[in-house]
Structure formats: C-alpha cells, structure tokens
Design an enzyme around this catalytic site. Structure first.
Site, PDB file in Angstrom:
ATOM      1  CE  LYS A  76      36.180  41.294  36.329  1.00  0.00           C
ATOM      2  NZ  LYS A  76      35.150  41.456  37.379  1.00  0.00           N
ATOM      3  CB  SER A 166      31.824  41.826  35.421  1.00  0.00           C
ATOM      4  OG  SER A 166      32.577  41.947  36.627  1.00  0.00           O
ATOM      5  CB  SER A 190      31.707  40.557  39.428  1.00  0.00           C
ATOM      6  OG  SER A 190      30.879  41.510  38.824  1.00  0.00           O
TER       7      SER A 190
END
Lengths: 518, 549
Positions: A76, A166, A190
């Site tokens: 990420k 996210s 997330s």
C-alpha cells in the site's frame, strides 16, 4: 500459476516448475492487463525484475532465503519504500520518495520477496471505498468477472463496483492475481473491508505485533500493518516473518513464541464461538446475514460451543472513533507544511501564507475536513468534552471485549461489511464520512481495542460478488484466529478469480470463476 | 494591536529617561513587610498620597536546560554545538512521515538525577504529550513534551548569595521547583533580511531539554541570578547539562510582576532573550522598575512577552504575531508511559536491566552537590564561607585547592588567598579555565613551601608566581635561582643598608625611641624597597631594633 496460493507457488519455485523471473514477468504482464483496475500507483518493474533475478540465483544455488524468496508482493502506498515514490494517494506527496524502508517492507525484502509496486488507496487512508485518492478510484476486479456480469447483466465500464478501502489497491492486487500477498494498513477496517469486498483473506494483527515504523500514520494508536493474502495459511506465513519487537517502534511487543505455521486440521470442538448480538446492525444485507448464520451453523454442527454475547458499547464506537481519529489526523498532518518534503505551494508572500496554500493545494476535502474538526476537538475548551470523553468510551469498548473473552469465548464471529460491494456510481452518492460510518461499523471497534481480527471470504452473493466474515480474538491470539479462519476456508469453498488465459488450458478443474478482465 | 504597541513604545521612551537614574539594586530594597489587610486588585493601584505599602517584584523562572547527552531525546543523531548546519539531522528529526520517537534512556536518567538533586518527587509513571504550533523550525508541527504528567515534581532549590553592606553575609533562600519535564528542542531559524529568506538549521531539533519551572518565590534580579547560578553549578556537578548560557545550553525566561505584599499577584510579563546570569539580574530589575513605573503613572501592565536588549539594558515588547495560542495538547500515541523503578526489587521479571531506569541506582551515584561541598570546605579547612563560594563557583578550583594542600604543609588559610586571589585573577585576566592554568598545583605548592621556609619573602613570592605564569614549566626554585630572588641574609650587607635607612630618617628613629614601635614597620619597608623585597624580614627587624634602641 498466477492463481496459486503463496504456499503453492513457493513450492513451485523450489521445485523449479517456474523461475522467479518468469513468475515476475507473468505478474507484470497481468498488471498491465488489469491496468483499468487502477490498483497500482507505482509499478516497480525494473526493480522487481532485478530482485527476481537475484532470487533466481539463490534458488538455482539451492539456497533460498525462505518461503517468500522470489514471491511477488505489493505494498500500500502509505508504507515507506526507499527511493520509491510513496504518495499516500495525495498531491501532498505526489513526488515524494522516502529515504528508507518501512520495517515490514524491509522484512519482506530481506526474505527475498519481489516488490511489484505500490498500491492505490484513499488519500492518507481516509476512506472506505478507495475512491478518494488523488490518482482516481480503484475498481473491484470482480466487476469484470463472469460471475458478476453474467448474473446481473452489468456492463463493467459503467456498473463496476468499488473494492472497499482504504487499502483497496492491495486487495485488488491480490484478487486480480498480480501479487501473492499485499500489505495494507488497518485503522478502522481498511484492510478487512476491501479484503471482504474483493474476496481475499485479511489479517488485522494485534496492535503492536507488527512494527509501524515507516507506515505513514492515520491514527497512531489504532494503525496496524495488515496482511492480505489468498489463504489464511499464507497470511500465517507472512505474519511469522513480520511480527515481533522493533527498536524503532516503541509500541511493539514481542511475538508469542509458538510458530505461526497453521495446523492442517484444526479441531473446533473445544472452542467457543461468540456471536455479538449488537452486530445485527441496521443495513446488514440479508445475504450477509445468511452467510453469517451459515457459518455459525457450521461451527455448531462441528461441535463448537456457539454463544450469543453482548458488546454493549460497540454502538458508540464509530462516533468515538471519529473524534479520536480526527484529532490524531490533525496532529499527524501538521508536519506537511511544504518545508522539508512534499508539495510546496508557489505562494511565498509569507511563511504562513505558504503553509496555508500548500495545505490547501495538497490535501483533498476529506483530509482537510478531518484536520479542521480534529483541531476543534483538541481546543482547550473542547478537549475534555470530546477527546477525553472519547478516550473513556474507548476504554469501555475495549472492556466489553475483555469481558467476553474472559467469560470463555475464544473467537467472535461477525460480518465484515454490511453487504457485498456497491456500484461506484451508487457509492459516490454519499459523502466519505457517511460511507466510512456505514462501512466501518463491524471492523472499527476492534481497532479501538487493539485486538486481532481476520476477514475470510465465504461466498459469492447473488450478484456474484464476494461476502466475507470476520473473526475477532483476544490480544496476541492471531495465530489461533487464522487457524479458525482456515477451518472456515476449508469448508466454504470460496472461488477465486482465475486468470482467463490460464484457465483456458485448465478446463473445469474447480468451480472457480473466470474473469473477463482482459 | 497596532495602537497598543504605539502606546508601549511611547511609554518606553518616557521610561528610558527615568530608568537611567535608578540604581539596579533598588528593587530589592523596596521589599517591605506589609501590615495592611490584603486587597483584591489584579492591577495594583498606586495610591496617590502617602504610600505606606511599596510595590515589590515577584519573579518566577522557566528554565530550559539542554541535556548533556551524545544523542537526541528521541533519535540517534549526535548533539554538538557548532556542527555545520543540518549535519546532525535524522529522518525523525526532520519529521519524515512514518518515523517514530524512540526515547533516549540517558536523557531520562539525567532528568531523574536532576530531579533528585532538587529534592523532587520522581513520578514512577510519566507521560508524553504533543504541543502543537506551526513554526518553521518545528518540523513536525508539534513538540513532544510532558504536559500532563512530568517526570519530576514538587522540588526545592536552596541557594545562597553574599549580601549585606560588605557583601560578606551569606543569605540563604529557597525556591520551589514546580516540575521538571522532558521535551524536545526546536531547530533554529536564521532570518536573512536582505534576501527576505529564512534558513532553517535542524541540528538542534530534537535535542533533549529539561524544562524546570521555578515558582515565583524570588523578588529581584539578584535572587533570580543566584538561584540560576546555583542551578547551573548543580547541573554541572551532575553532568546533566553543561549550563553554558551563551551557547544556549541553559535558557532562562523570567516571569516578572509587581504587587504589594499580601495582595494578589499583578499582571506578569515574560522576559526572554537573556543569555547570561548577569543579564538575568539586570533584565529582571529593569522589568520590575518598569512595571512599578507604569503603575505609578496610572498605567496598566500588559500581559506580554518582552525581550531583553543587553546593549541598552532594557526590555522591549516582542512581536507576537500569533496572538493567543491554543497548543491543542494531546497524548503522544507513539510513546508508551515512561516508567521508572524505585529499586531492582521492583523491576518486573524479565526486564532488561540495561534498559530500565532505577531511581535508587541513580541516587547512589549522585556526586557531591555544591552546597554540601561549600559546607564541607568551610568545616574541613576552616576557610571563610565567601571563599567556599569562590572555590565552588569556578569549575575545577576546589580540586586545584585541595591538590595544592596535599603537596604542602601550609595551612589551608594561607593557601586559600593564593588560589582565590592570585590564581583566579590571572585566570580571569587571560580568560582561561582552571584546567588550563600553566601553574600546576604542585608548582604552586613548591612556591608556597619556599616562602614558608623563609627562602623568599611574600612579595617576591608573588613576583615568582607571575614569572611561573609567564614561563610555564619553570619551577619556583629555578626562577628564584636564575633571577637571584632569594632572600638577602648576608648580615653585613643588611647592616649597612639598615644603617643607611636609619641615618637618613632621624624623625622616625626618634619616634621609635619615644615608644612608637609601629614606625619600625616603615623603616622595614624602606629596607625592603632598597633590596627589592629580598631582605630577610626577620633579620632586618632584629637589626633595625638594635639600631633604634
């Protein structure tokens, strides 16, 4: 080959059925083919090939570094990667290349894992759809799977569904078969939320078990690096590598001494599964509820004790989370002033003016909104009323979990999300805050309490989209959670997206779905 | 804002004229005990007519002491005063995203040590907080400090100074230490007005500080200066802070107000930019005088920050662009509570002994503190208290003194003058530290022995000392030999010199013969003048007594 699990592909590499460079190229090709998903912000093609080459040398010499040597992974874009752009999907850091690796990234590299790239997300991890980043939304790979298009008659180009957030890019990377594992971050769900919507396994480890050094923070007291993989057993392998004390993160704890390798056969007869009644939340889809009941029944039939339990303060979790999150966001974002790194506005009439316009230009509305409210909560006259109160409620929420686990419950079984993935066009009808409130409802209390949780995919909905369930355990029981997750996994027979080019050659082996994503 | 600053500068202009004629010590003298019942004025009103109650100063101090440590409070970067700009900056110091603070144990130990020496309660558990404000040399946008629960609280500093008319009376006072907190230093902003640029140096960013808060128990510059001097000595003795004010290792801000005794405290100002103990006293006394003046003219003291200008000796309002700051404190989430342990027995099992901070261990290792040292010197050597101050005030001087004593049979009282007068004045003249003295303790001891044994007179001894200073390495014996400075004890020679003096001073001889024996000293002086101080005084006295009897 691309749809294998980490464990399987690791074996294939050792047995020489495929070489690391071949595997790397396949993944890079796959990334190109699935570019429309927007899963990656940066693809580190050159570096990946170089690392794959090095892994290949080691494998040829019969001296691999470990089970991850030569395995492609994705990270990420809020984990620092040395000399590789780390943007947090924000204009603020659009050209920022950190001078160091996050501890968890370094540990994977040290194992010989091959970094494919940095994955897309909501700006600074603030969101639950991966729709609010500076580089555009991430599309859920299942939008292009036959299961979805055929069952609903949807046209992917207009009817694509969000992948949750996210850490949507990481979930999409694992689901679309471009990486065997991915790092996400989990502050309110997330990692688990997109994993559930994309049909992959996600582990949100116990707070402190994995180092946060190099993870650009959202809420320091709740952030944990999350692990996304194709099976619980894969997640366990990665957990074993990443966990443990880090001198650079004072909040880390020593890893439990037992090995993380999961037993092939886990007996659920002796465990007690708690079903929190408060998780029958408004908005819970009928299908998700059905999956929840189905797996509950499976436990009961297998001889596990299933008990309804109560977490009375959970209902206050979201509002309390919002206060604490926004306050820490306001604080953490203060460093982005355009002086040391990142965007610097051209306005230079004064230092203050430069700060203001840099922050205005660099952050999106969601980030700016949270900074504003966070600072409001921290004002001297509001601090007791908001921040301190929220901390007290946080304690009550953590105590709820403690009570349940000390009453003999081993794991809690809950839904991960309210329903399967929403169409992007529907998702964006509501603002970020409303969406986060809805989407994080089941995942977020765990972060308040610092407990481990796993999301495991259980079935496809009538729309052909994944549904996941969540397991929550006591602190440091991460391995046990994964064992239970594996038990579920072995019984639900969840399908995986299959690279269509490969599946053409392997006819009707499983009931795995095909993707038309090329 | 603009209007008030105009008013302030006008006021200041008027005051300048007044202040010039005031003696800086005035503020101390005006402290008097009041017998009137307390009144509730926040702004003390000057009474128009007979003023039975004088306004007195009230002084509290906020002191930032840079912790003497190899590395910064939360990072591994080195600490060094004059390194090239931005050469000592870790990723954390520059607030790179994703970096986390890691507490430096040495800094914690220094704070505990300092707390113990100031009779503080050491909090077994203390906490770190973030204090937010935007400033270019504060890269993270917040400072990590200890707002809610500092490491040490509730202490007391006893300080003394020489007062009274002859400045030889030891006055002992106490000041309460509210707390000692650990916090990060900021970087430095260098303003280039020509190019209208600000350059940032982050070498200092993140260096460990101890913030000490001294309660407003002091009443004038002299007291504040003495308290800070004592603190400086304590910190230096402990080695927890080098205490050099001009290098910013010790930064003192003074909170100054005036009121009538027994009345509520007046509005205070904060005086900053003070970089020596001397200026501290001057700045405070100026500020007290200024505030009294404002009130006596019917004005109000503004709650403001003022800077001391050492050139003019005045305090001037600082531009405070931000206005009222709300620091939006919140707990630092990346640092667990700081736990210190009373003793090894209270350590939880499995604790790494090298990592734990154990109060008892630190207490046992505390060095001799300056006040104890002064008392010991007075008691052991029978020297005057004021001499003990002089010795302790100068780094290394006690050790020097004691080393001289070890090498000579002479009484401490005969040695002390040499150390506190001769040696110290030479050191000051040459701006040298004790350790740099070209005259070593054994060398001085040798000189004093020679004097004691009667080889040289005391005046020659001083001459030899001067020579030893100049040509370092030469012993006193060498110098005396080379320059023929030994006592003249040739009886015939002395007889003739004495005769010459007696013959040329008939009046004095007459006076002696009439019983005024003191006049003999004058004749002795004249003989010494003839011999350039080399005559054996005992012999000369005998001869002169003979010749004048």
């Amino acid at each position: 080959m691309l749809s294998l699990t980490l464990r399987e592909v690791s074996l294939a590499l050792r047995e020489g059925r495929i070489s690391p460079t071949e595997l790397c190229r396949k993944c890079l090709n796959r990334i190109k083919k699935t570019q429309h998903l927007n899963a990656y912000i940066t693809v580190t093609e050159e570096l990946a090939l170089k690392q794959a080459q090095e892994a290949e040398t080691r494998l040829l010499q019969g001296a691999p570094k470990g089970p991850l040597d030569g395995i492609p992974f994705a990270v990420k874009d809020n984990f620092c990667t040395e000399n590789i752009k780390t943007t947090c999907a924000s204009k603020m850091l659009k050209d920022y290349a950190p001078p160091y690796n996050a501890t968890v990234v370094q540990k994977l590299l040290d194992q010989g894992a091959v970094l494919m790239g940095k994955t897309n997300m909501d700006e600074f991890a603030m969101g639950s759809g991966s729709t609010d980043g500076a580089f555009g939304p991430v599309r859920n790979p299942w939008s292009y799977a036959a299961s979805y298009t055929e069952k609903t008659g949807a046209v992917p180009e207009s009817d694509w569904v969000v992948c949750g957030g996210s850490s949507g890019g990481s979930a999409a990377a694992v689901a679309s078969l471009t990486s065997y594992l991915a790092l996400g971050s989990d502050t309110g769900g997330s990692t688990r939320n997109p994993a559930a919507l994309c049909g992959v396994v996600a582990l949100k480890p116990t707070y402190g078990l994995l180092s946060r050094h190099g993870l650009i923070p959202l809420v320091n007291s709740m952030d944990v690096p999350g692990i996304m993989a194709r099976s619980a057993s894969d997640a366990a392998i990665v957990l074993g590598i990443l966990q443990g004390l880090d001198m650079r993160d004072s909040t880390t704890v020593a890893a439990p001494s037992s090995p993380t390798e999961l037993p092939e056969h886990f007996d659920v007869k002796n465990i007690c599964v708690g079903i929190p009644k408060e998780y029958h939340a408004p908005g819970l889809s009928e299908e998700t509820l059905m999956q929840w009941s189905r797996v509950t029944d499976m436990f009961e039939r297998a001889g596990a004790r299933v008990e309804q339990v109560s977490l009375p303060h959970t209902q206050h979790s979201i509002v309390c989370y919002r206060v604490l999150c926004h306050a820490e966001v306001a604080s953490n974002m203060a460093r982005f002033d355009g002086l040391e790194y990142g965007l610097r506005s051209k306005v230079d009439s004064s230092t203050e003016a430069m700060y203001a316009s840099t922050r205005h230009e660099g952050f999106n509305d969601v980030v700016r909104g949270r900074i504003l409210s966070g600072n409001y909560f921290m004002l001297k006259q509001n601090y007791q009323h908001y921040f301190v109160k929220a901390q007290k409620v946080r304690r009550l929420i953590a105590d709820d979990f403690k009570h349940v686990f000390s009453s003999g419950v081993d794991v809690l079984l809950t839904p991960t999300t309210l329903s399967d993935a929403t169409r992007y066009s529907d998702f964006t009808q509501e603002d970020n805050q409303t969406r986060s409130t809805q989407e994080d409802v089941f995942t977020q209390p765990v972060n308040m309490a610092g407990l481990p949780a796993v999301s495991v995919p259980t079935a496809l909905s009538r729309r052909g989209l994944p549904i996941g369930l969540q397991l929550i355990g006591p602190a440091l029981q991460d391995k046990k959670l994964l064992s239970v997750a594996q038990w579920i996994e072995q019984r639900v027979g969840f399908p995986s997206i299959r690279d269509s080019s490969e599946s053409r050659n392997e006819t009707g082996v499983t009931k795995r779905e095909q993707t038309s994503a090329v | 804002m603009a209007a008030s600053s105009v008013a302030a500068s006008e006021l200041l202009y008027n005051m300048k004229k007044q202040i010039l004629i005031l003696h800086p010590k005035v503020s101390c003298i005006i402290r008097r005990i009041s017998t009137r019942s307390p009144r509730r004025y926040n702004q003390p009103q000057p009474s128009a007519k007979s003023a039975p109650e004088q306004l007195v100063g009230v002084v509290g101090l906020e002191i930032h002491a840079q912790i003497h440590s190899n590395t910064k409070l939360f990072s591994g970067s080195s600490v060094c005063f004059s390194a090239p700009p931005n050469s000592l900056v870790s990723f954390f110091d520059a607030s790179l995203p994703g970096t986390l603070p890691v507490l430096n144990r040495r800094c914690v130990e220094a704070a505990v040590m300092t707390g113990l020496s100031l009779n503080c309660t050491i909090n077994r558990k203390s906490l770190f907080d973030r204090k937010h404000y935007f400033y270019a040399d504060l890269p993270a946008g917040y400072q990590i400090t200890q707002q809610r629960r500092p490491i040490a609280v509730d202490g007391m500093l006893t300080y003394s100074f020489l007062g009274g008319k002859k400045r030889n009376q030891v006055i002992r006072k106490n000041v309460h230490i509210k707390q000692i907190q650990l916090e990060q230093d900021s970087g430095k902003s260098l303003h280039d007005d020509l190019r209208s640029q600000t350059l940032i140096d982050l070498n200092r960013a993140g260096v460990g500080l101890m913030e000490l808060v001294m309660e407003p128990d002091m009443s004038c510059g002299e007291e504040a200066a003495a308290a800070v001097r004592e603190l400086q000595l304590i910190l230096q003795a402990l080695g927890t802070c080098q205490g050099n004010m001009s290098e910013g290792q010790l930064r003192v801000d003074a909170n100054v107000s005036v009121h009538r005794p027994h009345e509520p405290l007046g509005t205070r100002t904060e005086v900053k930019n003070i970089n020596s103990v001397r200026y501290l006293a001057r700045a405070i006394d100026y500020e007290i005088r200024r505030q009294i003046d404002v009130l006596q003219r019917g004005g109000m003291v503004q709650n403001e920050t003022r800077a001391y200008d050492s050139k003019s000796g005045e305090t001037v309002p600082m531009r405070d662009k931000e206005g009222l700051q709300d620091y939006r404190f919140m707990p630092e989430p990346n640092l667990p509570p700081l736990i210190v342990y009373e003793d090894n027995a209270s350590l939880p099992t499995g604790t790494d002994l090298c990592q734990a901070v154990v109060v008892q261990k630190i207490r046992e290792g505390l060095p001799e503190l300056p006040s104890v040292r002064r008392d010991r010197l007075v008691q052991t050597y029978g020297i005057l208290t004021e001499h003990s101050f002089t010795l302790v005030n100068e780094d290394g001087l006690v050790e020097y003194f004691e080393a001289v004593l070890k090498a000579t049979k002479r009484a401490p009282r005969n040695v002390i003058g040499w150390v506190t007068n001769e040696l110290l004045s030479y050191l000051k003249q040459h701006d040298m530290s004790v350790s740099q003295s070209p005259v070593t303790p054994p060398a001085l001891a040798e000189l004093l022995e020679l004097q004691e044994m009667g080889h040289i007179s005391s005046s020659v001894a001083k001459q030899v000392f001067q020579e030893m200073w100049r040509s370092s390495g030469k012993t006193a014996t060498q110098i005396i030999h080379e320059q023929d400075l030994g006592l003249v004890s040739n009886t015939a020679q002395l007889h003739s010199i004495c005769q010459k003096v007696v013959d040329s001073h008939p009046d004095e001889v007459h006076a002696i013969r009439n019983g005024n024996k003191k006049v003999l000293n004058k004749l002795m002086g004249l003989v010494q003048k003839e011999t350039k101080g080399r005559a054996d005084p005992v012999l000369v006295r005998t001869i002169l007594q003979e010749k004048t009897s």
